[in-house]
Write a protein that holds these residues in place. Sequence first.
Motif, PDB file in Angstrom:
ATOM      1  N   TRP A  41       1.068  -1.831   0.563  1.00  0.00           N
ATOM      2  CA  TRP A  41       0.082  -0.175   0.072  1.00  0.00           C
ATOM      3  C   TRP A  41       1.320   1.282   0.127  1.00  0.00           C
ATOM      4  O   TRP A  41       1.984   0.935   0.632  1.00  0.00           O
ATOM      5  N   ASP A  84       5.747   5.120  -1.009  1.00  0.00           N
ATOM      6  CA  ASP A  84       6.684   3.958  -1.382  1.00  0.00           C
ATOM      7  C   ASP A  84       5.321   2.226  -1.517  1.00  0.00           C
ATOM      8  O   ASP A  84       4.374   2.739  -0.810  1.00  0.00           O
ATOM      9  N   LEU A 120       4.599  -0.148   0.958  1.00  0.00           N
ATOM     10  CA  LEU A 120       4.366  -0.500   2.476  1.00  0.00           C
ATOM     11  C   LEU A 120       3.900  -1.893   2.807  1.00  0.00           C
ATOM     12  O   LEU A 120       3.316  -2.162   1.769  1.00  0.00           O
ATOM     13  N   PRO A 121       4.421  -2.253   3.911  1.00  0.00           N
ATOM     14  CA  PRO A 121       4.545  -3.536   4.197  1.00  0.00           C
ATOM     15  C   PRO A 121       3.338  -4.059   4.509  1.00  0.00           C
ATOM     16  O   PRO A 121       2.028  -2.632   5.482  1.00  0.00           O
TER      17      PRO A 121
END
Lengths: 276, 281
Positions: free
Chosen positions: B103, B113, B115-116
């Motif tokens: 996301w 970026d 993102l996890p």
Amino acid sequence: MSQLTLGQYQALFCQELLSQSRLALDYDQNTDSLLPLIDSSPQQALDRIAIYRNNVLHSISAALGDLYPVVKRLIGDDCFNGAAVEFVRQLPPSDPVLLHYGEAFIEFIAQFPACQNIGFIKDIAMLEYHYNRAFHSEDTPSFELSELRIIAPENLGELSFTCHQSLTLFQSAWPVQDIWHENLKDEPELIDLDQSTGSNILIYRQVMTVQVINLDTHCYQFLKQLSAGATINTAWQITSQHAVGQGETLDEEELSPMLGYLLNLQLFTHFQLTEN
Amino acid sequence: MKFAQSKSIPASAGVGLKPQHFELILTQQPDIAWFEIHAENYMGAGGPMHQYLNAIRQNYPISIHGVGLSLGSATGLSVAHLNRLQHLVNRYEPGMVSEHLSWSRHGDTVLNDLLPVPYTKESLQVFSQNIDQMQTTLQRQILIENPSSYFELIDGDFTEHEFLVTLAKQSGCKLLLDVNNIYISACNHGFDAKEYVLSIDPTLVGEIHLAGHSVQQTQSGTVRIDDHGSMVCDAVWQLYQFTLAHIGNRPTLIEWDTDVPSWQVLNQQAQLAKQFLEVNE
């Protein structure tokens, strides 16, 4: 994650990424911390959050650096990066297409404490922002001059034009085109600001190339009127009045070469004849 | 769901298309199988980026790789952005369209970026729903790329590879296996990269990515950072060969996005991938 929904986790992480880094001690006192959600020691979790924070701030700042290369060169990498990070924190992008990001940086950099004494920095930023906008603007060809043959000579004065979408006009008290142009070079020449005059900037894209031109004051006024939709006659009338206001007289014979010059720049995509 | 037929991308080596190489590609027409573009870089209305891409796609197959749709956003997809992607896909008719298992947007804030996400049942539902919306809008099957990550979240219901495989089967998407990302995450979190690869059903994989990464020292130890700014390292080449042996040959992309090198250096990396593909045939 048992106590947080995906949305809550994302809100927390988002806030974390745009804030200053904190020490583990600060987190201990915080109930809204991301730390308990991360499967590692608090120090390692902090280090890893910092990597994401750095990636986010660096990638968006780098996009601003690509957008404002001359501003960056003029104020130096450290100053620019400091300003860019602060800007990203205050006004992060809302659109994933960063080609459209950063217009508010023009005002931001003018107000940034370290740049407040650089009078021309805002206008250089303005030039660079509109250069980029022109670079990505819609592809619309200009009309062929030969198409104007269908207009009877006595009606030419009632012609008006549609400008290319990339067109921007602005005036500056500084020689911004010279400053910008010199600072694109590896070894810029010094510009004596005391001996310089202001500028009347035209930016637009001609097929593949963005043009930045410092126009004569009268030509600028004339184009400004034309770009607002005025007919040639009206635009010339207002330009002449403007010249008188400045204590100058504009000879009627100057209209034809001025119009010819602007038509040859290929600024206009369409022309219309206004019926009286 | 039925999908529109795509122009296929060969199971050979391609590279990420960079403006630094536009002129050379057009004038010299180098021997490279295909190019991939980042969707968001071509979402301006017009100008040189589109002029060059239009010219290059006459001679090479193109894949579109999105980096901004934020498929893992709990608040759903940006319809405006999805529509722009659809416009781009309609305009360039790419052989493949891919996005990420990550996301990058929360509400109105874009973080730019990858993102996890936590690998929970809730996340699975969010991804399934968002991928379904993306595939329905684009009227085609997409590929989802495994991320590199710098931390793992607690209380997940799945491992990453279980999540990916379940998601692909549930949503009907394919997988883009980024071998560099597997290697980075394996090093950062201490799992076995080969076991990860072996757990992926080969029939789900449609593309492979390779890239360089850097190594950073922090107070708590060494971290591998996915920066796409150098040559593919030996360990990743070895994992790539292992992956090809398990999965079979797939279109393989060399990504190099920061400190973009000369065409010659980039092409050498692609030629190396091509050699491994030929050996694996």
